[in-house]
Design an enzyme around this catalytic site. Sequence first.
Site, mmCIF file in Angstrom:
data_model
loop_
_atom_site.group_PDB
_atom_site.id
_atom_site.type_symbol
_atom_site.label_atom_id
_atom_site.label_comp_id
_atom_site.label_asym_id
_atom_site.label_seq_id
_atom_site.Cartn_x
_atom_site.Cartn_y
_atom_site.Cartn_z
ATOM 1 N N ASN A 110 90.867 83.564 89.297
ATOM 2 C CA ASN A 110 90.278 82.745 90.362
ATOM 3 C C ASN A 110 91.205 82.529 91.550
ATOM 4 O O ASN A 110 90.759 82.488 92.688
ATOM 5 C CB ASN A 110 89.774 81.414 89.793
ATOM 6 C CG ASN A 110 90.877 80.591 89.197
ATOM 7 O OD1 ASN A 110 91.838 81.116 88.637
ATOM 8 N ND2 ASN A 110 90.772 79.291 89.322
ATOM 9 N N GLU A 208 97.797 76.143 80.659
ATOM 10 C CA GLU A 208 97.038 75.465 81.734
ATOM 11 C C GLU A 208 95.604 75.968 81.636
ATOM 12 O O GLU A 208 95.336 77.128 81.941
ATOM 13 C CB GLU A 208 97.636 75.816 83.104
ATOM 14 C CG GLU A 208 99.080 75.383 83.297
ATOM 15 C CD GLU A 208 99.243 73.884 83.434
ATOM 16 O OE1 GLU A 208 98.222 73.179 83.506
ATOM 17 O OE2 GLU A 208 100.394 73.415 83.432
HETATM 18 P P1 NAD Z 1 90.692 84.091 80.574
HETATM 19 O O1 NAD Z 1 91.219 83.165 79.553
HETATM 20 O O2 NAD Z 1 89.533 84.939 80.221
HETATM 21 O O3 NAD Z 1 91.826 85.085 81.067
HETATM 22 C C1 NAD Z 1 93.046 84.640 81.596
HETATM 23 C C2 NAD Z 1 94.091 85.712 81.410
HETATM 24 O O4 NAD Z 1 94.325 85.867 80.014
HETATM 25 C C3 NAD Z 1 93.704 87.081 81.949
HETATM 26 O O5 NAD Z 1 94.838 87.699 82.494
HETATM 27 C C4 NAD Z 1 93.262 87.811 80.692
HETATM 28 O O6 NAD Z 1 93.387 89.212 80.777
HETATM 29 C C5 NAD Z 1 94.219 87.240 79.664
HETATM 30 N N1 NAD Z 1 93.770 87.325 78.275
HETATM 31 C C6 NAD Z 1 92.504 87.347 77.792
HETATM 32 N N2 NAD Z 1 92.517 87.456 76.458
HETATM 33 C C7 NAD Z 1 93.806 87.485 76.066
HETATM 34 C C8 NAD Z 1 94.465 87.588 74.805
HETATM 35 N N3 NAD Z 1 93.785 87.678 73.672
HETATM 36 N N4 NAD Z 1 95.811 87.579 74.775
HETATM 37 C C9 NAD Z 1 96.517 87.458 75.924
HETATM 38 N N5 NAD Z 1 95.952 87.389 77.138
HETATM 39 C C10 NAD Z 1 94.613 87.398 77.217
HETATM 40 O O7 NAD Z 1 90.383 83.189 81.848
HETATM 41 P P2 NAD Z 1 89.709 83.649 83.215
HETATM 42 O O8 NAD Z 1 88.245 83.815 82.964
HETATM 43 O O9 NAD Z 1 90.500 84.763 83.800
HETATM 44 O O10 NAD Z 1 89.964 82.364 84.128
HETATM 45 C C11 NAD Z 1 89.130 81.270 84.185
HETATM 46 C C12 NAD Z 1 89.653 80.136 83.336
HETATM 47 O O11 NAD Z 1 90.966 79.777 83.760
HETATM 48 C C13 NAD Z 1 88.829 78.873 83.489
HETATM 49 O O12 NAD Z 1 88.650 78.291 82.218
HETATM 50 C C14 NAD Z 1 89.703 77.983 84.362
HETATM 51 O O13 NAD Z 1 89.480 76.607 84.225
HETATM 52 C C15 NAD Z 1 91.071 78.368 83.891
HETATM 53 N N6 NAD Z 1 92.075 77.992 84.889
HETATM 54 C C16 NAD Z 1 92.936 76.950 84.617
HETATM 55 C C17 NAD Z 1 93.866 76.564 85.573
HETATM 56 C C18 NAD Z 1 94.829 75.428 85.322
HETATM 57 O O14 NAD Z 1 95.827 75.346 86.017
HETATM 58 N N7 NAD Z 1 94.584 74.540 84.377
HETATM 59 C C19 NAD Z 1 93.937 77.247 86.784
HETATM 60 C C20 NAD Z 1 93.047 78.278 87.023
HETATM 61 C C21 NAD Z 1 92.126 78.657 86.061
#
Ligand code: NAD
Length: 442
Positions: A110, A208
Amino acid sequence: QVEAAVKAAKDAFPIWSSKSPLERSQILNKLADLIEHELEAFAQAESKDQGKTIKFARTVDIPRAVYNFRFFASSILHHTTECTEMATMGCVHYTSRAPVGVAGLISPWNLPLYLLTWKIAPAIACGNTVVAKPSEMTSVTAWMMCKLLEKAGVPHGVVNVVFGTGAKAGEALVCHPDVPLISFTGSTLTAQRITEKSAPHCKRLSLELGGKNPAIIFDDADLTQCIPTTLRSSFANQGEICLCTSRIFVQRGIYSEFLKRFVAEAKKWKVGNPSDPTVDMGALISKEHLEKVRSYVKKAQAEGARVLCGEGVDSLALPTGNQKGYFMLPTIIAEVKDESCCMQEEIFGPVTCVVSFDTEEEVIGRANSVKYGLAATVWSSNVGRVHRVAQRLQSGLVWTNCWLVRDLNLPFGGMKASGIGREGAKDSYEFFTEVKTITIKH
Ligand code: NAD
């Protein structure tokens, strides 16, 4: 590739960690200058890759990525360690901090470069070397940054970026025995998997995660400030910010007036071609995500809630070249039950729910009645009430009469299912270093 990247990072660690904080700081500042010099190219790429508006990429994403490097280049120079004296034992104790080693950094789609650099900057400022994995959905600006590393003077092997999916590249990094710490930003579900996979290695984790953030609007709120800010907090970046508001509690006395004005202003938001500088909302990240976000609106309708504007109610006129894009109008839903999935689950799109409340006590309970605890916003001109409510909200961040105003010196992070650990000047320093207590008898 993960194997090769970890090896490169491990080999580079002795040289990088032995550089003085000032030397590292100068390199971080140089990198910030180089990114800033190409700000427009980075902003264009981020907008095209992610679907966000060029306006948002130019004013938020890329300037913040630059600032992340500048901020940690400075803050690394100002930390102090602790010292205590035990006169009766003839002892002095002090603490010393050292970088941990190879840091694994995993970020979401995002705010691509913004969040990746929020991890790379403190990790390398502290003397660690890193293997970073940006989201497979949005890795272009990470690639562009890689091309500037050498010019900035970052030695080979200090910053390694692997491009790949979470299941393959991400998990290989999480499971690698030579990566003692993982800083992850993403969904709560992925965090659970990372926690499980890293458990056998006892890794240090910073998580996070998602949010279901409330805005609480009391009847003494200044609506001229509150309405435009709550529109931004609901729909900025297509609602794809973990800090976006998705549950709006409005005190009954101003409920009708708020709703009328809020909906009227939301209808003015321009949705369309992200590279048009007059557009307020761009495209969602993917077809699947758009369908998921839309499905929540349908569920709310099926439960008897009222969709006041946006999806399914208003028509979206898109420019000819954008007809097939994943666009959606800002959508406001009223009369949703607190138990509804729309009020409980993270939708992560341009959908916000508005409900009424009567008392302070009641709204605190309702705001806290979700599994998440990332950010909350309180609108009131009563100073006492603002402090009382802020103290009792289960939320890592509480903004009063504003939204998304951040001082990077202070802790950032969530409670409950929104995360573990905090990031920020002191918190990131503590996470990315190992502390040692040394006792000297004299
Ligand atoms: P996601 O969890 O699907 O993916 C995040 C990252 O993790 C990506 O790089 C992905 O390739 C990787 N990933 C996925 N599966 C994995 C695994 N098994 N092992 C290691 N890495 C893996 O999240 P998204 O859809 O990319 O992002 C949206 C989410 O992120 C929302 O829930 C949002 O709230 C959260 N977010 C949180 C913050 C914060 O600071 N709290 C900031 C931005 C986004």
